[in-house]
Enzyme design. Sequence first.
Site, PDB file in Angstrom:
ATOM      1  N   ASN A  61       1.812  -3.836  -3.159  1.00  7.51           N
ATOM      2  CA  ASN A  61       1.044  -3.608  -4.383  1.00  7.51           C
ATOM      3  C   ASN A  61       1.625  -4.402  -5.552  1.00  7.51           C
ATOM      4  O   ASN A  61       1.066  -5.431  -5.951  1.00  7.51           O
ATOM      5  CB  ASN A  61       1.027  -2.109  -4.696  1.00  7.51           C
ATOM      6  N   ASP A  62       2.757  -3.963  -6.069  1.00 11.86           N
ATOM      7  CA  ASP A  62       3.289  -4.595  -7.284  1.00 11.86           C
ATOM      8  C   ASP A  62       3.627  -6.070  -7.083  1.00 11.86           C
ATOM      9  O   ASP A  62       3.515  -6.862  -8.013  1.00 11.86           O
ATOM     10  CB  ASP A  62       4.522  -3.819  -7.763  1.00 11.86           C
ATOM     11  N   VAL A  63       4.023  -6.452  -5.862  1.00 13.58           N
ATOM     12  CA  VAL A  63       4.442  -7.839  -5.637  1.00 13.58           C
ATOM     13  C   VAL A  63       3.257  -8.796  -5.560  1.00 13.58           C
ATOM     14  O   VAL A  63       3.439 -10.003  -5.462  1.00 13.58           O
ATOM     15  CB  VAL A  63       5.305  -7.990  -4.360  1.00 13.58           C
ATOM     16  N   VAL A  64       2.001  -8.245  -5.570  1.00 12.29           N
ATOM     17  CA  VAL A  64       0.832  -9.126  -5.582  1.00 12.29           C
ATOM     18  C   VAL A  64      -0.026  -8.899  -6.838  1.00 12.29           C
ATOM     19  O   VAL A  64      -1.172  -9.280  -6.886  1.00 12.29           O
ATOM     20  CB  VAL A  64      -0.051  -8.925  -4.324  1.00 12.29           C
ATOM     21  N   ALA A 117       5.717   1.428  -8.677  1.00 11.43           N
ATOM     22  CA  ALA A 117       6.134   1.298 -10.061  1.00 11.43           C
ATOM     23  C   ALA A 117       5.165   2.027 -11.002  1.00 11.43           C
ATOM     24  O   ALA A 117       5.391   2.082 -12.201  1.00 11.43           O
ATOM     25  CB  ALA A 117       6.235  -0.171 -10.456  1.00 11.43           C
TER      26      ALA A 117
END
Lengths: 485, 92
Positions: free
Chosen positions: A408-411, A449
Site C-alpha cells: 500500500n504505502d510503498v506504491v 501507516a
Amino acid sequence: MAGFEMGFDLNWAALVPPIEKLTYLVAASLFIVGLKFLGSPATARKGNAIASVGMALAIAVTLLDFHVVSYGQILVAIAVGSAIGAIAAKQVGMTEMPQMVGLLNGLGGAASALVAVAEFWRLSTNGSGDVPTNIVVTAILGVLIGGVTLTGSLMAFAKLQGLVPGAPITFPLQQPVNVTLLLGFLVGGGYLLLHPSDLQIFLDISAISLILGVLFVLPIGGADTPVVISLLNSFSGLAASAAGFVLGNDMLIIAGALVGASGLILTEIMCKAMNRSLANVLFGAFGGGGGATANAAAASGAAVQKTYRSIDAEEGAMMLGYARSVVIVPGYGMAVAQAQHAVRELADRLAENGVEVKYAIHPVAGRMPGHMNVLLAEANVPYSQLYDMDDINPEFERADVALIIGANDVVNPDARDNANSPIYGMPILEVDRAKHAIVIKRSMSPGFAGIDNELFYKGNTMMLFGSAKEVVSSLVASVKELAAV
Amino acid sequence: MSEPLIAGLVVFVLASFVGFEVINKVPPTLHTPLMSGANAVSGIAIVGAMLVAGTGNLSVTTILGLIAVVLAMVNVVGGFLVTDRMLQMFKK
C-alpha cells in the site's frame, strides 16, 4: 618434588588468563569476519556459522575462568536457554521474523542490564567499602541502555504482533512525563556518584529505565517499528559493551561495539529508504494523522467522494493472461495471507503463457529491509526475477499490468506528488506509470501507516477485493482456463 | 579516570570503527539476516552473565547472573539458528 609440583601449579594458574584473553581475541576476530561475510549473498551463511563458532569459543573459555567456580548451575542455565532458543527458532514463521528479532534483542538487552545490576549488587553489599566510580558510571549506563532495550523491544514486539495497536500512542502530558523521568534518572545517577553504595537508588533508576523504554516506543507508529528494532539492536550491543566496562572484560566491549556500530548503520539505511531522518522517526509520532497537514489532507479526502473501479478474478486473469509483461509488487499483506506460494504459481502459469514476469521489491517491503526477499525465496521464486526499486522503476512504463498484492504505502503516488502528504518524499514503486494497475486488497481501508492511497482512485487502477491467498488462487485457476481455451 | 577505563575506551572506539567499516555495503536483501546475525552476536552478554553467575555460593548476584545466562543463551542460540534459517533459503 614438592617444589616441582608447586611450580607446575603456578604455571598452570598463570597460563589461564593469557589463554582466555587470546581465545577472546580469536572469538572477536571471528565475529568481525563473520559480520563481513554476512554482508555478501555468496558468503552470508558461512559468515553466520563463523560468528557462531566465535560465540562457542568465547563461552567455552569463560568456563575456564578462575572466577567461575559453580559450573553445574551455569551449565544447566546454558542448557535451558539453548533449548528455548532452539525451539523458538524452529517454530517461528518467516512472516514473524521481525518481531522474533525484536524479542531476542530484548532478551539480550535484559541480560546485559542484569549483569550490571548483579555486579553492582555484589560490590555494594560485600562490605569492602564504596563501589569504584568508574564501575558506578558504567553500571548506570548499562542498566539504562539495557533496560530501555528490554522494554522497548518488548513494546515493538507487541506492536508487530498486534498485541498493542500499531498506531502511535500519545497521552496528555507525555513530554513532561518523559522529561521528569529522565531528570529523575539523572538526579539518581548523580546521587549515586556521591553515595556509590546506595543500592536502593540504583534499583530505583533501573526501574525508571524500564519505564523509559516503554514510553520511548509507545508514540512510534507501526510502520516505523522496524527502524526502532534496528536501533534497539544497536542499543543491545552498546548495553553489552557497558556490561563489559563494568566487568573489565574486553570481549564484551569489542563484540558490543561491533553490534552497536552495525546496528546504527543499518538503522540509517532503513531511514534513508523511507526518506526520513532518524529524529523524525523517533519523535514525529508519524502515521496517525497527528500532524496538522495530515489532518488537513484527511479532511479534504473526506469532503470529496472519490470513486474507484473494482473487477473480479476472471477479469483480472484476462488482463494478466493477455499481457506481454507483468510486474508483481508484493507487500506485507501477501506475506500475512501466506500467499507467496500461490503468487509464484501464478507467475509460473503466466510465464507458460509467454508473459514476462518480474517482481518489484521496495527496500522496505515487508516489515524490514530484505524481509520480502526472504519470504519469496521461501516460496522458491528465482532470485533473477527479483528487481530492486531503482532497477524496476524505469520498467513500469513498458509494463502492461502492475499487480499489487498486499502493498500500500510503498506504491502511494502521493509520496511523489503531494507535498502535504505525511509520506511525501518517500521513494515509491511507480506502479501508476504502468498501463494498468491491479490492486489486490481486503477493503479500501488505509495501510499500515494509516494514510489514504491516491493510486486506488486513478483511472487505470482496478481494485480486486479479497484475501490475497484466495484471490491469487482464483487468478491461477482462471489463467489456467485461459490457456486451455 | 582510571587506567582500565581508558584501556576499555580505546578498545571500544576502535571496535566501533571496525563495525562501521565491516558493514559498509550490504545489499538490501541481506539487511534482515544481518540484523538478526548481529543481534545474536550481542548475546555476548552471556560471557558477562557467566562471570557474575559463577562467583560462588547462591546469592542475589549469582541468581541474577543465572537468569542473565538463560536470557543471553536464548538470544545467542535463537539468533544464530533463525539467521541460518533465513539464509538457507537464498541457497536455492
